[in-house]
Design a protein around this motif. Structure first.
Motif, PDB file in Angstrom:
ATOM      1  N   GLN A 147       0.832  -1.191   0.000  1.00 28.79           N
ATOM      2  CA  GLN A 147       0.000   0.000   0.000  1.00 28.79           C
ATOM      3  C   GLN A 147       0.873   1.249   0.000  1.00 28.79           C
ATOM      4  O   GLN A 147       1.906   1.283   0.644  1.00 28.79           O
ATOM      5  N   PRO A 148       0.460   2.300  -0.740  1.00 26.75           N
ATOM      6  CA  PRO A 148       1.234   3.544  -0.732  1.00 26.75           C
ATOM      7  C   PRO A 148       1.260   4.148   0.663  1.00 26.75           C
ATOM      8  O   PRO A 148       0.316   4.020   1.434  1.00 26.75           O
ATOM      9  N   ARG A 149       2.361   4.785   0.970  1.00 21.52           N
ATOM     10  CA  ARG A 149       2.464   5.459   2.259  1.00 21.52           C
ATOM     11  C   ARG A 149       1.498   6.632   2.292  1.00 21.52           C
ATOM     12  O   ARG A 149       1.045   7.126   1.263  1.00 21.52           O
ATOM     13  N   ALA A 150       1.201   7.105   3.476  1.00 22.77           N
ATOM     14  CA  ALA A 150       0.246   8.205   3.652  1.00 22.77           C
ATOM     15  C   ALA A 150       0.668   9.447   2.881  1.00 22.77           C
ATOM     16  O   ALA A 150      -0.158  10.115   2.269  1.00 22.77           O
ATOM     17  N   ASP A 151       1.981   9.762   2.879  1.00 25.42           N
ATOM     18  CA  ASP A 151       2.458  10.942   2.154  1.00 25.42           C
ATOM     19  C   ASP A 151       2.197  10.824   0.659  1.00 25.42           C
ATOM     20  O   ASP A 151       1.803  11.784   0.007  1.00 25.42           O
ATOM     21  N   GLN A 152       2.407   9.643   0.112  1.00 25.35           N
ATOM     22  CA  GLN A 152       2.162   9.431  -1.307  1.00 25.35           C
ATOM     23  C   GLN A 152       0.689   9.623  -1.634  1.00 25.35           C
ATOM     24  O   GLN A 152       0.340  10.152  -2.686  1.00 25.35           O
ATOM     25  N   LYS A 153      -0.174   9.195  -0.733  1.00 21.56           N
ATOM     26  CA  LYS A 153      -1.614   9.367  -0.949  1.00 21.56           C
ATOM     27  C   LYS A 153      -1.994  10.838  -0.953  1.00 21.56           C
ATOM     28  O   LYS A 153      -2.814  11.266  -1.756  1.00 21.56           O
ATOM     29  N   VAL A 154      -1.392  11.619  -0.061  1.00 22.02           N
ATOM     30  CA  VAL A 154      -1.687  13.057  -0.003  1.00 22.02           C
ATOM     31  C   VAL A 154      -1.241  13.729  -1.295  1.00 22.02           C
ATOM     32  O   VAL A 154      -1.990  14.493  -1.910  1.00 22.02           O
ATOM     33  N   GLY A 162      -0.678  12.388  -4.230  1.00 20.81           N
ATOM     34  CA  GLY A 162      -1.515  11.906  -5.327  1.00 20.81           C
ATOM     35  C   GLY A 162      -2.891  12.556  -5.331  1.00 20.81           C
ATOM     36  O   GLY A 162      -3.414  12.919  -6.386  1.00 20.81           O
ATOM     37  N   ALA A 163      -3.486  12.714  -4.164  1.00 25.22           N
ATOM     38  CA  ALA A 163      -4.799  13.354  -4.073  1.00 25.22           C
ATOM     39  C   ALA A 163      -4.727  14.822  -4.492  1.00 25.22           C
ATOM     40  O   ALA A 163      -5.637  15.324  -5.158  1.00 25.22           O
ATOM     41  N   SER A 181       1.864  20.397  -1.463  1.00 20.84           N
ATOM     42  CA  SER A 181       1.261  19.390  -0.584  1.00 20.84           C
ATOM     43  C   SER A 181       1.826  19.511   0.818  1.00 20.84           C
ATOM     44  O   SER A 181       3.044  19.527   0.998  1.00 20.84           O
TER      45      SER A 181
END
Length: 107
Positions: free
Chosen positions: A4-11, A13-14, A42
Motif C-alpha cells: 500500500q502507498p504510504r500516507a504521504d504518497q496518498k496526499v 496523489g490526491a 502538498s
C-alpha cells in the motif's frame, strides 16, 4: 500482496488529482512560478512537498518533485524543472544524452 502507498504518497496523489479535475486552481494548493511553470503544494506530516508541472494543450505534465527542507525551493530543483519544461516543449521525452527517442514538437 501489493504494498500500500504510504500516507504521504496518498496526499501528494490526491493533490495532483484535485489539480487535474479542477484546473485552474489557485493558492494554497497551486502557485505560479512564472514562465508557465506551476507547483502543486502538498502539506505532509511536518514536511512540505512540491511537484513542478506545466499545462500543455489541457494536459498537466509533471516535471519534478521535491520534499522541501527550507522556505524556498532549491535553485537546482527549479532549474531542473525549467530544463525539463523546455525539453518537453521542444518535443524531447528525456535527456538526449541518454539516447532516448524524440517525439514531434508541441504546438
Amino acid at each position: 500482496m501489493k504494498e500500500q502507498p504510504r500516507a504521504d504518497q496518498k496526499v501528494i496523489g490526491a493533490d495532483i488529482l484535485a489539480v487535474q479535475w479542477k484546473w485552474p486552481v489557485g493558492k494554497p494548493l497551486v502557485d505560479s512560478l512564472g514562465g508557465g511553470l506551476w507547483e502543486v503544494r502538498s502539506s505532509l506530516r511536518g514536511r512540505i512537498a512540491r511537484i513542478f508541472f506545466v499545462v500543455v494543450n489541457g494536459e498537466i505534465v509533471l516535471l519534478h518533485g521535491i520534499i522541501k527542507k527550507s522556505q524556498t525551493a532549491p535553485k537546482k530543483d527549479l532549474d531542473l524543472a525549467r530544463s525539463r519544461q523546455s525539453a518537453y516543449m521542444k518535443g524531447e521525452t528525456n535527456d538526449e544524452k541518454e539516447g532516448t527517442r524524440k517525439r514531434s514538437p508541441r504546438k
